[in-house]
Design an enzyme around this catalytic site. Structure first.
Site, PDB file in Angstrom:
ATOM      1  N   HIS A  37       0.700  -1.061  -0.070  1.00  0.00           N
ATOM      2  CA  HIS A  37       0.104   0.091   0.099  1.00  0.00           C
ATOM      3  C   HIS A  37       0.879   1.408   0.131  1.00  0.00           C
ATOM      4  O   HIS A  37       0.766   2.163  -0.697  1.00  0.00           O
ATOM      5  CB  HIS A  37      -0.737   0.035   1.491  1.00  0.00           C
ATOM      6  CG  HIS A  37      -1.756  -1.064   1.348  1.00  0.00           C
ATOM      7  ND1 HIS A  37      -1.683  -2.140   2.348  1.00  0.00           N
ATOM      8  CD2 HIS A  37      -3.028  -1.493   0.855  1.00  0.00           C
ATOM      9  CE1 HIS A  37      -2.600  -3.118   2.225  1.00  0.00           C
ATOM     10  NE2 HIS A  37      -3.557  -2.564   1.361  1.00  0.00           N
ATOM     11  N   VAL A 176       4.694  -5.448  -4.608  1.00  0.00           N
ATOM     12  CA  VAL A 176       5.742  -5.325  -3.729  1.00  0.00           C
ATOM     13  C   VAL A 176       5.761  -6.557  -2.805  1.00  0.00           C
ATOM     14  O   VAL A 176       4.725  -7.397  -2.541  1.00  0.00           O
ATOM     15  CB  VAL A 176       5.474  -4.207  -2.751  1.00  0.00           C
ATOM     16  CG1 VAL A 176       6.564  -4.189  -1.423  1.00  0.00           C
ATOM     17  CG2 VAL A 176       5.520  -2.881  -3.429  1.00  0.00           C
TER      18      VAL A 176
HETATM   19  P1  AMP Z   1      -6.477  -3.791  -0.463  1.00  0.00           P
HETATM   20  O1  AMP Z   1      -6.241  -2.886   0.845  1.00  0.00           O
HETATM   21  O2  AMP Z   1      -5.857  -5.202  -0.277  1.00  0.00           O
HETATM   22  O3  AMP Z   1      -7.761  -3.655  -1.018  1.00  0.00           O
HETATM   23  O4  AMP Z   1      -5.460  -2.923  -1.397  1.00  0.00           O
HETATM   24  C1  AMP Z   1      -5.638  -1.636  -1.905  1.00  0.00           C
HETATM   25  C2  AMP Z   1      -4.551  -1.548  -3.053  1.00  0.00           C
HETATM   26  O5  AMP Z   1      -3.228  -2.012  -2.632  1.00  0.00           O
HETATM   27  C3  AMP Z   1      -4.942  -2.346  -4.345  1.00  0.00           C
HETATM   28  O6  AMP Z   1      -4.826  -1.691  -5.453  1.00  0.00           O
HETATM   29  C4  AMP Z   1      -4.013  -3.398  -4.008  1.00  0.00           C
HETATM   30  O7  AMP Z   1      -3.668  -4.147  -5.326  1.00  0.00           O
HETATM   31  C5  AMP Z   1      -2.728  -2.627  -3.497  1.00  0.00           C
HETATM   32  N1  AMP Z   1      -1.767  -3.711  -3.047  1.00  0.00           N
HETATM   33  C6  AMP Z   1      -2.115  -4.718  -1.981  1.00  0.00           C
HETATM   34  N2  AMP Z   1      -0.916  -5.609  -1.982  1.00  0.00           N
HETATM   35  C7  AMP Z   1      -0.128  -5.083  -2.788  1.00  0.00           C
HETATM   36  C8  AMP Z   1       1.322  -5.476  -3.209  1.00  0.00           C
HETATM   37  N3  AMP Z   1       1.874  -6.315  -2.388  1.00  0.00           N
HETATM   38  N4  AMP Z   1       2.182  -4.711  -4.065  1.00  0.00           N
HETATM   39  C9  AMP Z   1       1.320  -3.670  -4.528  1.00  0.00           C
HETATM   40  N5  AMP Z   1       0.109  -3.116  -4.362  1.00  0.00           N
HETATM   41  C10 AMP Z   1      -0.522  -4.062  -3.386  1.00  0.00           C
END
Ligand code: AMP
Length: 284
Positions: A37, A176
């Site tokens: 994030h 990441v």
């Molecule tokens: P979430 O809180 O899981 O809904 O994720 C919020 C945003 O963070 C989404 O656009 C996800 O794709 C991104 N995100 C979550 N994990 C990762 C990661 N490991 N690397 C890059 N972006 C991420």
């Protein structure tokens, strides 16, 4: 950094910022923030005058009640991370604030939502469209940032923006990973110690499979990847598909020069934790 809890306050604030000519970056999240994030927030802070990060566990996108109840919630630590990252506003609404009435809208998300996570998680992408469309309406962003970890989600968001005719740039950001290759995820904290040990095999096998494109067809790669991941005790593949990076449709042969990339998208159960990951394939 200011924490905003009301839709009205966010709307008025961002409308005023846009009328002053300020660019706004929106980073939608469900909290339990980690370095994945953070990479989205860093990029938004670099590219925009103002960054708004939403932290909201959206019940409408959970098709599994257990997953919703057990989803980690760490608001205090999240706000600390966002403050350090230089975000300007954290938007942290309650469910009642976000959905004073049930959201019954059905979006025609088309072919990109009809495969993989679409049929596996009925209602999931429609729920994502409901929340993201609201966040976009309330925060008036110039750009919105999404992670490639949720590869199919980005295609769905692009479709949503086209459907609603919104003038918002969608910025996709690379995955990441932990040092051992496991993609960072808020759900990783729910892995058992044994699960955490075996989970990096997912990325290791996907990365190895990029060397097979000269000798194997996409279907043959899929079979081998699934067999290899499943040979690890504690890992159980739900699906592995190799798709066109733009349309999300399964590929029967590797793309030629000029065609969109082939991307392999996997979901794997590690105990009761559902992990997702993906990998880009080179041209044969
Ligand atoms: P979430 O809180 O899981 O809904 O994720 C919020 C945003 O963070 C989404 O656009 C996800 O794709 C991104 N995100 C979550 N994990 C990762 C990661 N490991 N690397 C890059 N972006 C991420």
């Amino acid at each position: 950094m200011k924490v905003i809890r009301s839709v009205k306050e966010l709307s008025q604030l961002t409308e005023a910022l846009r009328s002053e000519g300020k660019s706004i970056g929106l980073v939608p999240t469900m909290g339990a923030l980690h370095a994945g994030h953070r990479s989205l927030v860093d990029r938004s802070v670099k590219e925009n005058d103002v960054t708004v990060v939403s932290v909201f566990v959206n019940p409408n996108q959970f098709n599994n009640a257990h997953d919703l109840v057990t989803y980690p919630r760490t608001e205090e630590a999240d706000c600390k991370l966002l403050e350090q990252a230089g975000a300007d506003y954290a938007f942290v609404p309650t469910v009642e604030e976000m959905y004073p009435e049930p959201d019954t809208r059905q979006f025609d998300l088309g072919e990109v939502a009809a495969v993989m996570e679409g049929p596996m998680r009925p209602g999931h992408f429609n729920g994502v469209a409901q929340i993201v469309s609201r966040l976009m309406e309330y925060s008036h962003p110039t750009r919105a940032y999404f992670g490639e970890k949720d590869f199919q989600q980005i295609a769905v968001i692009r479709r949503l923006v086209e459907l609603l005719n919104l003038d918002i740039e969608i910025v996709d950001c690379p995955i990441v990973r932990e040092g051992d290759g496991l993609a960072l995820s808020s759900r990783n904290v729910r892995l058992t110690p044994e699960g955490r040990k075996v989970a990096p095999a997912i990325h290791r096998i996907l990365a190895e499979s990029t060397q097979w494109v000269k000798d194997l067809t996409p279907d043959e790669v899929i079979d081998r990847v699934v067999a290899l991941i499943n040979s690890n005790e504690g890992l159980d593949v739900e699906y592995y598909q190799i798709v066109n990076a733009l349309t999300m449709q399964p590929l029967s042969s590797w793309p030629k020069e000029g065609e969109p990339n082939a991307v392999g998208c996997v979901t794997v159960y590690c105990g009761d934790v559902r992990l997702i990951d993906n990998i880009k394939y080179p041209r044969p």
